[in-house]
Design a protein around this motif. Structure first.
Motif, PDB file in Angstrom:
ATOM      1  N   VAL A 175      -8.262  -8.952  -0.323  1.00 27.41           N
ATOM      2  CA  VAL A 175      -8.382  -8.773  -1.765  1.00 27.41           C
ATOM      3  C   VAL A 175      -9.267  -9.897  -2.317  1.00 27.41           C
ATOM      4  O   VAL A 175      -8.944 -11.077  -2.165  1.00 27.41           O
ATOM      5  N   LYS A 191       0.846  -1.199   0.000  1.00 30.94           N
ATOM      6  CA  LYS A 191       0.000   0.000   0.000  1.00 30.94           C
ATOM      7  C   LYS A 191       0.882   1.251   0.000  1.00 30.94           C
ATOM      8  O   LYS A 191       0.622   2.206  -0.730  1.00 30.94           O
ATOM      9  N   ILE A 248     -10.616  -4.624  -3.828  1.00 28.78           N
ATOM     10  CA  ILE A 248      -9.541  -4.475  -2.845  1.00 28.78           C
ATOM     11  C   ILE A 248     -10.101  -3.752  -1.627  1.00 28.78           C
ATOM     12  O   ILE A 248     -10.602  -2.633  -1.742  1.00 28.78           O
ATOM     13  N   HIS A 249     -10.070  -4.427  -0.456  1.00 22.57           N
ATOM     14  CA  HIS A 249     -10.575  -3.826   0.789  1.00 22.57           C
ATOM     15  C   HIS A 249      -9.367  -3.403   1.624  1.00 22.57           C
ATOM     16  O   HIS A 249      -8.887  -4.156   2.476  1.00 22.57           O
ATOM     17  N   SER A 250      -8.896  -2.173   1.368  1.00 26.21           N
ATOM     18  CA  SER A 250      -7.638  -1.706   1.976  1.00 26.21           C
ATOM     19  C   SER A 250      -7.695  -1.679   3.494  1.00 26.21           C
ATOM     20  O   SER A 250      -6.683  -1.879   4.161  1.00 26.21           O
ATOM     21  N   LYS A 252      -5.423   2.137  -5.376  1.00 26.85           N
ATOM     22  CA  LYS A 252      -5.904   0.752  -5.464  1.00 26.85           C
ATOM     23  C   LYS A 252      -5.484   0.057  -6.757  1.00 26.85           C
ATOM     24  O   LYS A 252      -5.205  -1.135  -6.767  1.00 26.85           O
ATOM     25  N   GLU A 253      -5.465   0.812  -7.850  1.00 25.43           N
ATOM     26  CA  GLU A 253      -5.074   0.191  -9.108  1.00 25.43           C
ATOM     27  C   GLU A 253      -3.612  -0.292  -9.048  1.00 25.43           C
ATOM     28  O   GLU A 253      -3.296  -1.387  -9.491  1.00 25.43           O
TER      29      GLU A 253
END
Lengths: 346, 346
Positions: free
Chosen positions: B140, B57, B133-135, B64-65
């Protein structure tokens, strides 16, 4: 009559508060205080830990006077011979000067010659005079005194073998003693690093405990060590491999055990990343005993999980009940062990 | 019918040769090869290890991409989701797509939803598409497939509790399962770090196994945790201390055990230098169980020797037989455990 001190020596910690003597920066080495559960020792010589002595020698440019001055400086500042750079200590040889009255049931009398088996890094020490420095063997002869706490372990030096031989064996006394406790009759046992000092003693004890129905397999790296182990009957089988190659160790070890996984494996390999080579060849519910100080805790814990091995992994404890007796008995019993130790480790 | 692969997955190592899949740089993630002792999984989501996800991250500046592109790059290059910077993996959730014929006796059928309990750092993985994507929770969602080897451990996800609750508990499943095995009726047990996720589960199991004649003492640092442990009857007694202060822990722990040393201590303290606090309060021949990954092997080994403690020190193995069942059973039995886990760990 003196008052009673803490069993672990905490009464002699000066700073910082709340820690034990090994972690302390400075401890109290006043030899006139007579605690009733301490042993006062007249020191003959210090066997300085090799990494510590190397550091001091290098800082002093090899000059013996400067080496001596540095040792005196450390001990007077900290109350113990703990190298502030390496953190390590060593051990000492001396004679019992006074036994606290609470310890009168110990098998010790004034004048007995002992070696301490706890580190100098936690032992109160006062040096009156350095009488000789033996740079080649990291040994310093002194006049001075030291304190052993109630929990401090030691060995009476035997009079039927040389001091050097006894010390070489006692240095790794935990390993054969733990082996003797872990291995049961009929067990299959894999010893990694079988050709080294602790490895040979572990093989010797494993052969005794596993007996004729057992199978003791040693792993070493040189053909010479292999020959020595087999000729002296220290193992049933010996494989040549590299502990950093777990699949090679696994394949060769299983072949030497009729294809079966082992009951016990013992790591005496003093290189990093040997964990998987110790874990893989062991059966479910078997025991993996790490004596090597190069063992990494996380690599062992995550490694066993990663391959789904339900093995019990034990941290090698340098102390086990009767470890001195077990180790010296092995040296007394076996002429071959004595010959190897005299030739290689003295 | 496919051929049989290595039980540990060594048949899928591409480079370097001789190591296992976790230590390998690149492994074979060809999903069309059907080995008879592999399990093919349709992946639903990856729970990326927290240190790995944080690194990716940050490298991607939170975009996100770019996070997705980096994950695809790693997996296509290495055949597994092992972050080359942190070395760590994570785990995955998916459904059984195909069960190799050698594993037909497993309690699994096509379509069963499972979580893998071995690391992504050793699991062959192929990603067709990243779908979300769930940061915030390092998760993911993907379309893709993964392989579980014969030795690979997993848990069938139960349908009587939320997936999040089950995963939070399974994350530390080894600790309560080992506790359940170690603790005997009537034992006195000291749990350090009793207020944390693994600590609470260990206390719960220790209370069950030690029974009314036993004495389970928890050590934690906050009054809040102490209250929670006592109110829910997870311990008989709870002391407040700091595991880096072994003498304080020793004094308070012994006081909470009628002055006696403990049969078993369990370390769930995730800070360094907690080794002595675990070792000192235990009796000779007692057991010290290190579950904390912050444990230092040398500090444990030398520490016990320095205080002359003949204790058995065990490296916490993340895997133990029935660890999933034991852990989920605890969560099912205790409303209080469910409430705490739902409030704090989901």
């Amino acid at each position: 009559m003196g008052q009673k001190g803490d069993k672990y020596g905490a009464h002699r910690v000066i700073e910082p508060a709340g820690v034990l003597t090994q972690a302390a920066w400075k401890i109290d080495s006043d030899m006139s205080k007579n605690y009733s559960n301490e042993i006062l020792v007249d020191v003959i010589s210090l066997n300085i830990d090799s990494s510590s002595f190397t550091q001091i020698k290098s800082e002093a440019g090899g000059d013996k006077e400067k080496i001596g001055a540095k040792i005196l400086e450390i001990v007077s500042e900290r109350g113990k011979m703990q190298n502030p750079v390496t953190g390590s200590g060593g051990m000492l040889i001396g004679k019992i000067a006074c036994l606290g009255e609470d310890l009168s049931d110990r098998d010790l009398k004034v004048g007995d010659k002992i070696a301490t088996l706890v580190s100098l890094s936690l032992t109160p020490l006062k040096i009156d005079e350095i009488t000789a420095i033996h740079s080649d063997i990291d040994r310093v002869d002194i006049k001075g005194q030291a304190i052993l706490f109630e929990s401090g372990i030691y060995a009476k030096l035997p009079d039927d073998m040389s001091e050097a031989l006894a010390l070489a064996a006692l240095d790794v006394a935990g390993a054969p003693a733990q082996t003797s406790r872990l291995v049961k009759e009929g067990d299959s046992v894999l010893v990694l690093g079988a050709g080294g000092k602790s490895g040979i003693l572990c093989c010797y004890e494993a052969m005794k405990k596993a007996g004729p129905k057992g199978n003791v397999v040693g792993m070493c790296r040189s053909q010479e060590d292999r020959k020595k182990l087999l000729e002296n009957n220290f193992c049933h089988e010996v494989i040549l491999s590299d502990a950093r190659k777990p699949l090679d160790v696994l394949e060769k070890a299983l072949k030497a055990n009729s294809g079966k996984e082992f009951d016990v494996s013992i790591s005496c390999v003093n290189i990093p990343s040997a964990e998987m080579a110790c874990i893989l060849p062991v059966r479910d519910d078997g025991v993996v005993y790490f004596f090597s100080m190069a063992t990494d805790f996380a690599k062992a814990a995550l490694g066993a999980e990663g391959v789904g091995k339900d093995v019990q992994m034990i941290v090698g404890n340098g102390y086990t009940k009767n470890h001195v007796d077990i180790t010296l008995a092995a040296i007394r019993e076996s002429q071959a062990l004595r010959d190897i130790f005299n030739a290689k480790y003295i």
